[in-house]
Design a protein around this motif. Structure first.
Motif, PDB file in Angstrom:
ATOM      1  N   GLY A   1       0.786  -1.222   0.000  1.00 38.57           N
ATOM      2  CA  GLY A   1       0.000   0.000   0.000  1.00 38.57           C
ATOM      3  C   GLY A   1       0.818   1.271   0.000  1.00 38.57           C
ATOM      4  N   PHE A   2       0.193   2.339   0.502  1.00 41.83           N
ATOM      5  CA  PHE A   2       0.782   3.675   0.414  1.00 41.83           C
ATOM      6  C   PHE A   2       0.960   4.280   1.800  1.00 41.83           C
ATOM      7  CE2 PHE A   2      -1.532   2.555  -3.384  1.00 41.83           C
ATOM      8  CZ  PHE A   2      -0.620   2.850  -4.391  1.00 41.83           C
ATOM      9  N   ASP A   3       1.571   5.450   1.841  1.00 43.20           N
ATOM     10  CA  ASP A   3       1.901   6.047   3.128  1.00 43.20           C
ATOM     11  C   ASP A   3       0.802   6.943   3.676  1.00 43.20           C
ATOM     12  OD1 ASP A   3       2.207   8.088   1.291  1.00 43.20           O
ATOM     13  OD2 ASP A   3       3.985   8.941   2.241  1.00 43.20           O
ATOM     14  N   ARG A   4      -0.310   7.078   2.972  1.00 42.39           N
ATOM     15  CA  ARG A   4      -1.446   7.853   3.473  1.00 42.39           C
ATOM     16  C   ARG A   4      -2.731   7.326   2.855  1.00 42.39           C
ATOM     17  NH1 ARG A   4      -0.691  13.687   2.779  1.00 42.39           N
ATOM     18  NH2 ARG A   4       1.453  13.236   3.402  1.00 42.39           N
TER      19      ARG A   4
ATOM     20  N   ALA B   1      -5.619   9.331   3.020  1.00 38.60           N
ATOM     21  CA  ALA B   1      -6.385  10.493   2.585  1.00 38.60           C
ATOM     22  C   ALA B   1      -5.432  11.680   2.474  1.00 38.60           C
ATOM     23  CB  ALA B   1      -7.507  10.786   3.580  1.00 38.60           C
ATOM     24  N   GLY B   2      -5.952  12.805   2.005  1.00 40.31           N
ATOM     25  CA  GLY B   2      -5.104  13.979   1.854  1.00 40.31           C
ATOM     26  C   GLY B   2      -4.105  13.842   0.716  1.00 40.31           C
ATOM     27  N   ILE B   3      -4.429  13.002  -0.250  1.00 40.58           N
ATOM     28  CA  ILE B   3      -3.553  12.773  -1.392  1.00 40.58           C
ATOM     29  C   ILE B   3      -3.750  13.894  -2.412  1.00 40.58           C
ATOM     30  CG2 ILE B   3      -2.989  11.198  -3.274  1.00 40.58           C
ATOM     31  CD1 ILE B   3      -4.072   8.923  -1.458  1.00 40.58           C
ATOM     32  N   GLU B   4      -2.683  14.591  -2.738  1.00 40.88           N
ATOM     33  CA  GLU B   4      -2.753  15.726  -3.649  1.00 40.88           C
ATOM     34  C   GLU B   4      -2.106  15.402  -4.989  1.00 40.88           C
ATOM     35  OE1 GLU B   4      -4.331  18.476  -2.974  1.00 40.88           O
ATOM     36  OE2 GLU B   4      -4.756  18.048  -0.855  1.00 40.88           O
ATOM     37  N   GLY B   5      -2.544  16.127  -6.024  1.00 43.32           N
ATOM     38  CA  GLY B   5      -1.868  16.036  -7.321  1.00 43.32           C
ATOM     39  C   GLY B   5      -2.599  15.268  -8.397  1.00 43.32           C
ATOM     40  N   PHE B   6      -3.719  14.598  -8.062  1.00 39.64           N
ATOM     41  CA  PHE B   6      -4.466  13.842  -9.066  1.00 39.64           C
ATOM     42  C   PHE B   6      -5.503  14.738  -9.745  1.00 39.64           C
ATOM     43  CE2 PHE B   6      -2.693  10.230  -6.878  1.00 39.64           C
ATOM     44  CZ  PHE B   6      -2.566   9.273  -7.875  1.00 39.64           C
ATOM     45  N   GLU B   7      -5.675  14.539 -11.054  1.00 41.41           N
ATOM     46  CA  GLU B   7      -6.651  15.284 -11.841  1.00 41.41           C
ATOM     47  C   GLU B   7      -7.403  14.335 -12.759  1.00 41.41           C
ATOM     48  OE1 GLU B   7      -5.045  19.572 -12.921  1.00 41.41           O
ATOM     49  OE2 GLU B   7      -3.486  18.073 -13.265  1.00 41.41           O
ATOM     50  N   ALA B   8      -8.645  14.715 -13.061  1.00 38.86           N
ATOM     51  CA  ALA B   8      -9.476  13.937 -13.989  1.00 38.86           C
ATOM     52  C   ALA B   8      -9.842  14.832 -15.172  1.00 38.86           C
ATOM     53  CB  ALA B   8     -10.735  13.449 -13.287  1.00 38.86           C
ATOM     54  N   GLN B   9      -9.827  14.257 -16.356  1.00 42.54           N
ATOM     55  CA  GLN B   9     -10.131  15.006 -17.588  1.00 42.54           C
ATOM     56  C   GLN B   9     -11.541  14.691 -18.060  1.00 42.54           C
ATOM     57  OE1 GLN B   9      -8.213  13.787 -21.293  1.00 42.54           O
ATOM     58  NE2 GLN B   9      -7.572  15.907 -21.653  1.00 42.54           N
ATOM     59  N   ASP B  10     -12.311  15.752 -18.380  1.00 41.66           N
ATOM     60  CA  ASP B  10     -13.673  15.545 -18.862  1.00 41.66           C
ATOM     61  C   ASP B  10     -13.677  15.334 -20.374  1.00 41.66           C
ATOM     62  OD1 ASP B  10     -13.485  18.056 -20.108  1.00 41.66           O
ATOM     63  OD2 ASP B  10     -14.454  19.087 -18.437  1.00 41.66           O
ATOM     64  N   ALA B  11     -14.858  15.131 -20.925  1.00 41.26           N
ATOM     65  CA  ALA B  11     -14.992  14.822 -22.357  1.00 41.26           C
ATOM     66  C   ALA B  11     -14.488  15.948 -23.253  1.00 41.26           C
ATOM     67  CB  ALA B  11     -16.450  14.512 -22.676  1.00 41.26           C
ATOM     68  N   GLU B  12     -14.514  17.200 -22.718  1.00 38.98           N
ATOM     69  CA  GLU B  12     -14.055  18.351 -23.513  1.00 38.98           C
ATOM     70  C   GLU B  12     -12.547  18.566 -23.397  1.00 38.98           C
ATOM     71  OE1 GLU B  12     -16.955  18.642 -21.501  1.00 38.98           O
ATOM     72  OE2 GLU B  12     -17.978  18.070 -23.384  1.00 38.98           O
TER      73      GLU B  12
ATOM     74  N   LEU C   1       2.552  11.478  -2.263  1.00 36.97           N
ATOM     75  CA  LEU C   1       2.138  10.078  -2.125  1.00 36.97           C
ATOM     76  C   LEU C   1       3.330   9.147  -2.343  1.00 36.97           C
ATOM     77  CD1 LEU C   1      -0.239   8.081  -1.759  1.00 36.97           C
ATOM     78  CD2 LEU C   1      -0.510   8.136  -4.255  1.00 36.97           C
ATOM     79  N   HIS C   2       3.540   8.242  -1.392  1.00 37.99           N
ATOM     80  CA  HIS C   2       4.634   7.277  -1.445  1.00 37.99           C
ATOM     81  C   HIS C   2       4.111   5.871  -1.176  1.00 37.99           C
ATOM     82  CE1 HIS C   2       6.141  11.193  -0.065  1.00 37.99           C
ATOM     83  NE2 HIS C   2       7.312  10.895  -0.600  1.00 37.99           N
ATOM     84  N   ASN C   3       4.948   4.887  -1.486  1.00 37.01           N
ATOM     85  CA  ASN C   3       4.590   3.533  -1.062  1.00 37.01           C
ATOM     86  C   ASN C   3       5.015   3.350   0.394  1.00 37.01           C
ATOM     87  OD1 ASN C   3       7.362   3.089  -1.117  1.00 37.01           O
ATOM     88  ND2 ASN C   3       7.310   1.676  -2.852  1.00 37.01           N
ATOM     89  N   SER C   4       4.858   2.158   0.907  1.00 39.32           N
ATOM     90  CA  SER C   4       5.127   1.931   2.332  1.00 39.32           C
ATOM     91  C   SER C   4       6.608   2.037   2.676  1.00 39.32           C
ATOM     92  CB  SER C   4       4.603   0.550   2.748  1.00 39.32           C
ATOM     93  OG  SER C   4       5.243  -0.471   1.996  1.00 39.32           O
ATOM     94  N   ARG C   5       7.488   2.067   1.667  1.00 34.87           N
ATOM     95  CA  ARG C   5       8.924   2.230   1.890  1.00 34.87           C
ATOM     96  C   ARG C   5       9.377   3.675   1.677  1.00 34.87           C
ATOM     97  NH1 ARG C   5      11.966  -2.398   2.355  1.00 34.87           N
ATOM     98  NH2 ARG C   5      10.641  -4.055   3.176  1.00 34.87           N
ATOM     99  N   GLY C   6       8.432   4.578   1.508  1.00 33.67           N
ATOM    100  CA  GLY C   6       8.786   5.979   1.375  1.00 33.67           C
ATOM    101  C   GLY C   6       9.250   6.398   0.000  1.00 33.67           C
ATOM    102  N   LEU C   7       9.009   5.568  -1.013  1.00 31.38           N
ATOM    103  CA  LEU C   7       9.396   5.911  -2.381  1.00 31.38           C
ATOM    104  C   LEU C   7       8.201   6.535  -3.101  1.00 31.38           C
ATOM    105  CD1 LEU C   7      11.457   2.716  -3.177  1.00 31.38           C
ATOM    106  CD2 LEU C   7      12.336   4.991  -2.656  1.00 31.38           C
ATOM    107  N   PRO C   8       8.402   7.688  -3.747  1.00 31.89           N
ATOM    108  CA  PRO C   8       7.275   8.451  -4.304  1.00 31.89           C
ATOM    109  C   PRO C   8       6.666   7.820  -5.550  1.00 31.89           C
ATOM    110  CG  PRO C   8       9.339   9.453  -4.951  1.00 31.89           C
ATOM    111  CD  PRO C   8       9.693   8.350  -3.989  1.00 31.89           C
ATOM    112  N   VAL C   9       5.364   8.016  -5.702  1.00 25.92           N
ATOM    113  CA  VAL C   9       4.669   7.574  -6.911  1.00 25.92           C
ATOM    114  C   VAL C   9       5.183   8.392  -8.091  1.00 25.92           C
ATOM    115  CG1 VAL C   9       2.435   7.507  -8.081  1.00 25.92           C
ATOM    116  CG2 VAL C   9       2.622   6.795  -5.684  1.00 25.92           C
ATOM    117  N   VAL C  10       5.520   7.731  -9.170  1.00 23.79           N
ATOM    118  CA  VAL C  10       6.048   8.392 -10.361  1.00 23.79           C
ATOM    119  C   VAL C  10       4.924   9.158 -11.058  1.00 23.79           C
ATOM    120  CG1 VAL C  10       7.070   8.006 -12.645  1.00 23.79           C
ATOM    121  CG2 VAL C  10       7.862   6.666 -10.678  1.00 23.79           C
ATOM    122  N   PRO C  11       5.142  10.436 -11.384  1.00 21.05           N
ATOM    123  CA  PRO C  11       4.128  11.204 -12.102  1.00 21.05           C
ATOM    124  C   PRO C  11       3.734  10.513 -13.413  1.00 21.05           C
ATOM    125  CG  PRO C  11       5.840  12.656 -11.292  1.00 21.05           C
ATOM    126  CD  PRO C  11       6.327  11.247 -11.079  1.00 21.05           C
ATOM    127  N   PHE C  12       2.452  10.646 -13.787  1.00 15.79           N
ATOM    128  CA  PHE C  12       2.006   9.963 -15.009  1.00 15.79           C
ATOM    129  C   PHE C  12       0.773  10.638 -15.567  1.00 15.79           C
ATOM    130  CE2 PHE C  12      -0.698   8.162 -11.774  1.00 15.79           C
ATOM    131  CZ  PHE C  12      -1.915   7.972 -12.416  1.00 15.79           C
TER     132      PHE C  12
END
Length: 513
Positions: free
Chosen positions: A433-436, A438-449, A498-509
Motif C-alpha cells: 500500500g501507500f503512506d497515506r 487520505a489527503g492525497i494531492e496532485g491527481f486530476e481527472a479530464q472531462d470529455a471536452e 504520495l509514497h509507497n510503504s517504503r517511502g518511495l514516491p509515486v512516479v508522475p504519469f
C-alpha cells in the motif's frame, strides 16, 4: 666547471624528455575497483619500458610504450579494505625483466600513495550533479553543514575526484582531476548527489567508495556524445565556443575521453534540463550515449549499469505547462527499456518556494535513492525497497459495491465522494500500500471536452471480488460525469505527497496519449 655545468644541464633535459607521466586520476588518494583487472595508463619515452608494482601483493607488471610513448596495463586488484597501499611506477630504457646480473637504473620514477581498493562510480551530467555540498549562490544543500561536519568520519572511506571543466573540439588524452579525501576542509567541494550516494554505500557495504564527478552545468546530452555519432543526427554539429555549456561534443572530448576506461562499477547521471522539449529524440540519444560509453569503457563481462535522476520540478517558463512532465515520462521510459538502467523519482523532493530554483536543496534523498538501486541490483542487498510505484492500469467500478472500501480485511464507511462510478488505479511496487489513506494531492481527472479537474483520491485495499487483490487507489471526481483520462503531478512544477510503504514516491504519469 663550465663543461661540468653544461653536462648537468643536458642530463636534466634528457631526463625531462624521458619523464614518466601518470594521469592525475591515478595519483595519490585514488580508489581502484575491487576484484577486477584494473586499467592503468600513462606516457613515457617511446620504446621505453614502464614497470608498475602494486603494493597489495608486490606484483610487478612491465609494459613497453608504443610509437607515441603511451602505455597501458591491467593490474589485478584484491577485495576491498581500508588498507592504504602504494602503487609505484618506474621507466626503463630496456626491459628490466631481460637484464640479468646487471642493475638498471630507472630513467624516471613516480608513486601514488594512500591508495584504497573499493567501489568506484562515474558521476556525470549537468549542474544538479555538479552542485557541491557547499551549494551554489542562493542555492543551499539541505543539511550540508551537518554532513560536512561529520565528513572526517569517512576520511579513509570516501574519496572524490572532481574533473576540471575543459571543452575541446577533438578528443583529449589528459584532463585535470585529483582525488581528495573526505574531510571538513574538502567535503564542501564534493558533488552533493555523489557524496550522499557514496556515504550510503559505505554505511551498508562497509567498503571504501570513490566517486568521479565529471559534470558541467547546463550541458545537453549532445555535449557528452562524440562527433561521429552527432553527425548522424539531422541537427548535426553547430559550431560553438569550447566554453559554451550548450556546445555539442566538447565535454565528451575534453573531459570524458581522457577518463574512458578507468575501471568502475557503474554510472550515475543527473541531466536533462537542457533537453526539455525534445523528449522523443532524448530517448534515442541518451540510450545511444549509454551504449557508447559502455563500449568505450570496455570492461570484460560487465554490463555497466546507469542510474539517472528524474528532472526536478521547476517553472520551465510555465509551472502549469507539461513540457518537463513529458520529459520525465521519457526518462522513466528509458529506465524501463534500456538494459541495466533505472531512474529515481524526485517528485516529492521540492519546496513551494523553489519553483524558480532549478537547483533543489534535497540532495541527500536523491543520493540515497540512487544508492538503493545500486545496492539491490548490483550488490545483492535483500529486503530493501528501491523501485518507486508506477501506474499500471485503471478500471471503472460501481462505487456502491460492498467491497469498495475495505481496509485490512475490515469493511469501513464508504468515502462520501464515492458516488456513481469511480476508478480503481493499480500500481507496481505497492504491495503493502501507500503512506497515506487520505489527503492525497496532485491527481486530476479530464472531462470529455479535455478540461482537467482536481480529483479526490484515497487508498483502498480488498481481497475479494476486485480486479486485483491487495492495495490500490480509488479516484472520484463528482464534477466530471465521464472521466476520459487521469494524471498525477503531470506538470512542470508539481509537488507529490504520495509514497509507497517504503517511502518511495509515486512516479508522475498521465493516461492521455
Amino acid at each position: 666547471m663550465k663543461r661540468l655545468f653544461s653536462f648537468a644541464i643536458c642530463s636534466l633535459i634528457a631526463l625531462a624528455a624521458n619523464a614518466l607521466e601518470i594521469p592525475e586520476i591515478f595519483g595519490d588518494n585514488m580508489i581502484l575497483q575491487q576484484n577486477t583487472q584494473c586499467k592503468l595508463w600513462g606516457w613515457a619515452e617511446k620504446g621505453n619500458y614502464v614497470r608498475i608494482v602494486t603494493g597489495w601483493d608486490r606484483r610487478e607488471y612491465v609494459v613497453k610504450t608504443d610509437g607515441e610513448g603511451a602505455w597501458k596495463v591491467e593490474v589485478q586488484t584484491p577485495a576491498a579494505s581500508y588498507a592504504n597501499y602504494t602503487v609505484s611506477f618506474a621507466e626503463f630504457q630496456q626491459d628490466p625483466n631481460t637484464i640479468k646480473g646487471k642493475k638498471q637504473e630507472p630513467v624516471a620514477v613516480a608513486e601514488s600513495k594512500d591508495v584504497l581498493v573499493g567501489e568506484v562510480w562515474f558521476c556525470s551530467g549537468q549542474s544538479n550533479m555538479e552542485m557541491p555540498l557547499g551549494g551554489f549562490w542562493n542555492c543551499p544543500v539541505e543539511g550540508a553543514n551537518e554532513t560536512i561536519l561529520k565528513a572526517r568520519k569517512y576520511n579513509n572511506a570516501i574519496r572524490c575526484a572532481t574533473i576540471a571543466k575543459d571543452g575541446k573540439q577533438e578528443p583529449q588524452k589528459k584532463v585535470a582531476g585529483k582525488w581528495e579525501k573526505a574531510d571538513i576542509q574538502t567535503a564542501a567541494r564534493f558533488s552533493a548527489c555523489a557524496y550522499y550516494f557514496a556515504e550510503t554505500l559505505v554505511e551498508v557495504l562497509d567498503v571504501p567508495v570513490g566517486v568521479i564527478n565529471c559534470s558541467w552545468g547546463g550541458s545537453c546530452v549532445e555535449g557528452w556524445l562524440p562527433k561521429e555519432i552527432l553527425l548522424t543526427y539531422p541537427d548535426g554539429l553547430v559550431p560553438m565556443d569550447d566554453t559554451d555549456y550548450h556546445a555539442k561534443m566538447v565535454m565528451y572530448n575534453g573531459m570524458l575521453a581522457p577518463l574512458a576506461g578507468y575501471t568502475i562499477k557503474g554510472f550515475l547521471w543527473n541531466q536533462g534540463e537542457s533537453n526539455v522539449g525534445r523528449e522523443k529524440e532524448y530517448i534515442e540519444r541518451f540510450s545511444t550515449m549509454t551504449r557508447h560509453w559502455r563500449k568505450l569503457w570496455n570492461q570484460p563481462n560487465d554490463h555497466l549499469p546507469i542510474y539517472t535522476v528524474e528532472l526536478p520540478a521547476y517553472r520551465y517558463g510555465n509551472g502549469d505547462g507539461i513540457d518537463a512532465a513529458k520529459f520525465r515520462a521519457a526518462q522513466h521510459q528509458i529506465a524501463r527499456e534500456l538494459e541495466y538502467s533505472g531512474c529515481v523519482c524526485t517528485s516529492d523532493l521540492i519546496y513551494d518556494h523553489e519553483i524558480d530554483q532549478i537547483h533543489g536543496c534535497k540532495k541527500k534523498e536523491i543520493g540515497e535513492r540512487l544508492a538503493f538501486l545500486a545496492l539491490t541490483r548490483d550488490y545483492g542487498v535483500e529486503g530493501l525497497g528501491a523501485d518507486a510505484p508506477e501506474f499500471e492500469y485503471m478500471k471503472e467500478v460501481d462505487a456502491n459495491a460492498d467491497d469498495q472500501m475495505v481496509i485490512a480485511g475490515t469493511a469501513v464507511d464508504k468515502n462520501p465522494n464515492a458516488v456513481g462510478k469511480v476508478l480503481h488505479l493499480y500500481f507496481t511496487n505497492s504491495t503493502d500500500g501507500f503512506d497515506r489513506m487520505a489527503g492525497i494531492e496532485g491527481f486530476e481527472a479530464q472531462d470529455a471536452e479535455g478540461k482537467w479537474h482536481k480529483a479526490i483520491v484515497w487508498s483502498s485495499s480488498a481481497w475479494k471480488n476486485v480486479e486485483r487483490q491487495g492495495c490500490y487507489l480509488t479516484l472520484a471526481c463528482p464534477e466530471v460525469k465521464e472521466i476520459k483520462n487521469v494524471r498525477y503531478c503531470f506538470k512542470n512544477f508539481a509537488i507529490g505527497n504520495l509514497h509507497n510503504s517504503r517511502g518511495l514516491p509515486v512516479v508522475p504519469f498521465t493516461t492521455e496519449k
